[in-house]
Design a protein around this motif. Structure first.
Motif, short mmCIF file in Angstrom:
data_model
loop_
_atom_site.label_atom_id
_atom_site.label_comp_id
_atom_site.label_asym_id
_atom_site.label_seq_id
_atom_site.Cartn_x
_atom_site.Cartn_y
_atom_site.Cartn_z
N ALA A 81 0.85 -1.20 0.00
CA ALA A 81 0.00 0.00 0.00
C ALA A 81 0.88 1.24 0.00
CB ALA A 81 -0.91 0.00 1.22
N LYS A 82 0.62 2.14 -0.94
CA LYS A 82 1.39 3.39 -1.01
C LYS A 82 0.42 4.55 -0.97
CE LYS A 82 4.85 5.87 -3.73
NZ LYS A 82 5.73 5.84 -4.94
N GLY A 114 3.64 -1.07 3.79
CA GLY A 114 3.04 0.22 3.52
C GLY A 114 4.07 1.32 3.44
N GLU A 115 3.75 2.35 2.65
CA GLU A 115 4.65 3.49 2.48
C GLU A 115 3.80 4.77 2.47
OE1 GLU A 115 7.63 5.41 -0.91
OE2 GLU A 115 7.08 3.28 -1.02
N LEU A 116 4.14 5.71 3.35
CA LEU A 116 3.41 6.96 3.45
C LEU A 116 4.31 8.13 3.09
CD1 LEU A 116 1.45 6.54 6.83
CD2 LEU A 116 0.85 5.72 4.56
N HIS A 144 6.57 2.26 6.34
CA HIS A 144 7.63 3.26 6.22
C HIS A 144 6.98 4.64 6.11
CE1 HIS A 144 11.01 0.43 5.51
NE2 HIS A 144 10.02 -0.36 5.14
N LEU A 145 7.28 5.51 7.07
CA LEU A 145 6.67 6.83 7.15
C LEU A 145 7.72 7.92 6.93
CD1 LEU A 145 4.67 4.93 8.70
CD2 LEU A 145 4.18 6.87 10.21
N GLN A 146 7.24 9.06 6.50
CA GLN A 146 8.04 10.28 6.51
C GLN A 146 7.79 11.02 7.83
OE1 GLN A 146 10.34 11.04 4.17
NE2 GLN A 146 9.76 9.03 3.34
N VAL A 179 7.44 -0.37 12.33
CA VAL A 179 7.15 0.96 11.79
C VAL A 179 8.44 1.77 11.81
CG1 VAL A 179 5.75 3.04 11.96
CG2 VAL A 179 4.79 0.84 12.70
N ARG A 180 8.76 2.34 10.65
CA ARG A 180 9.96 3.17 10.52
C ARG A 180 9.56 4.58 10.11
NH1 ARG A 180 14.50 -0.21 10.36
NH2 ARG A 180 13.98 -2.41 10.00
N VAL A 181 10.25 5.55 10.67
CA VAL A 181 10.06 6.95 10.30
C VAL A 181 11.39 7.46 9.77
CG1 VAL A 181 9.49 9.27 11.09
CG2 VAL A 181 8.25 7.29 12.03
#
Length: 303
Positions: A81-82, A114-116, A144-146, A179-181
């Motif tokens: 999911a992107k 997932g990528e946000l 993966h979050l910003q 979860v990575r930021v």
């Protein structure tokens, strides 16, 4: 001992490959188009089916469904999911995900990646996973979050078909969330349980509870959306003891809430039934209906 035969020229040796072909991934992508989030890419790989009901707010709503309403032994669901910068997504399920009995030790697996993008929002709010008798289930999620992204993720499972009196009759459960930021790991949650090797009803494990609900909120402390949802989570704490006769078993559900990091909230709840958790679900969904977030309650008609 006789001498080994000498081969004067190299003979090419071809071995049949025993490696399984790479698993195919379902995929979806959401982008902001003219001020509203749109599903711009969608790929379904059986047994997963992606549905998109009409949205009454600025967010895209995608429903995860499957043939037969669950997963049989050997099923492998993989979803990417992107969510692009500024877009919003709510992921839910059509109904509870039933994990049917395992045959010959095969495992049902579900993997989500997932990528946000910057300022993107993703809400993952599934119905519970129901671990039926003799089932084996493994799930892995990695997001993966910003720094300005916001993720609220619910992870929920039942001990079995509770309406039939089935309790912890499954063989194995394994769950992992990362979860990575900005590439940095900020949340790692691992859980595994095998009822044959552990006493499920022990107070050290699940006691008399049958349904287990976790919420992970990751975002920027400066983000008003993160602060709003964090306040809602904090309000779900159990009332403090007012005397020596306080009993946790007298409460409809047990819940703990903690700010694990500056940018991470974690809520965990355990209850005797699905309906006991309804007030908690209602509080979360009411907060998500804020215009800064989903703009409406996408599960209002369902619950």
């Amino acid at each position: 001992m006789s001498a080994l035969p000498v081969v004067s020229a190299p003979v090419p040796l071809v071995l049949a490959s025993t490696a399984s072909p790479p698993a195919a991934w379902s995929a979806l992508e959401v982008a902001e188009v003219r001020g509203k989030s749109r599903l711009i890419a969608c790929k379904n790989i059986q047994p997963l089916k992606l549905l998109q009901p009409a949205s009454h707010g600025p967010a895209v709503h995608v429903v995860l469904s499957s043939y037969g309403g669950g997963m049989v032994a050997g099923d492998a669901i993989r979803l990417r999911a992107k969510v692009q910068a500024g877009a919003r997504l709510i992921l839910s399920t059509q109904a509870s995900t039933k994990i049917f009995r395992s045959i010959d030790g095969a495992v049902a697996e579900q993997h989500t990646a997932g990528e946000l993008g910057e300022n993107a929002l993703a809400v993952v709010f599934p119905d519970p996973v129901v671990l039926q008798a003799e089932s084996r289930y493994r799930q892995a999620q990695e997001w993966h979050l910003q720094p300005s992204s916001l993720l609220l993720l619910v992870d929920w499972f039942h001990s079995g078909r509770m309406d039939q009196g089935e309790r912890f009759a499954f063989h194995a459960l394994h769950s992992e969330l990362r979860v990575r930021v900005a590439g940095r790991l900020v949340a790692l949650d691992r859980f595994a349980f095998n009822p044959a090797e552990n006493i499920a009803t022990s107070p050290a494990n699940f006691a008399g509870y049958q349904t287990f609900f976790s919420v992970f909120l990751v975002g920027s402390p400066e983000d008003a959306r993160f602060r709003l949802l964090g306040e809602i989570l904090a309000q779900q704490k159990m009332p403090g003891s007012t005397g020596p006769h306080f009993s946790i078993s007298s409460q409809p559900y047990a819940v703990s809430v903690a700010r694990a990091r500056e940018n991470v909230w974690v809520l965990r709840a355990a209850a005797h039934s699905r309906m006991d958790l309804q007030p908690l679900c209602d509080a979360l969904l009411a907060g998500l209906a804020d215009e800064q977030l989903l703009g409406y309650n996408p599960l209002a008609r369902k619950y």
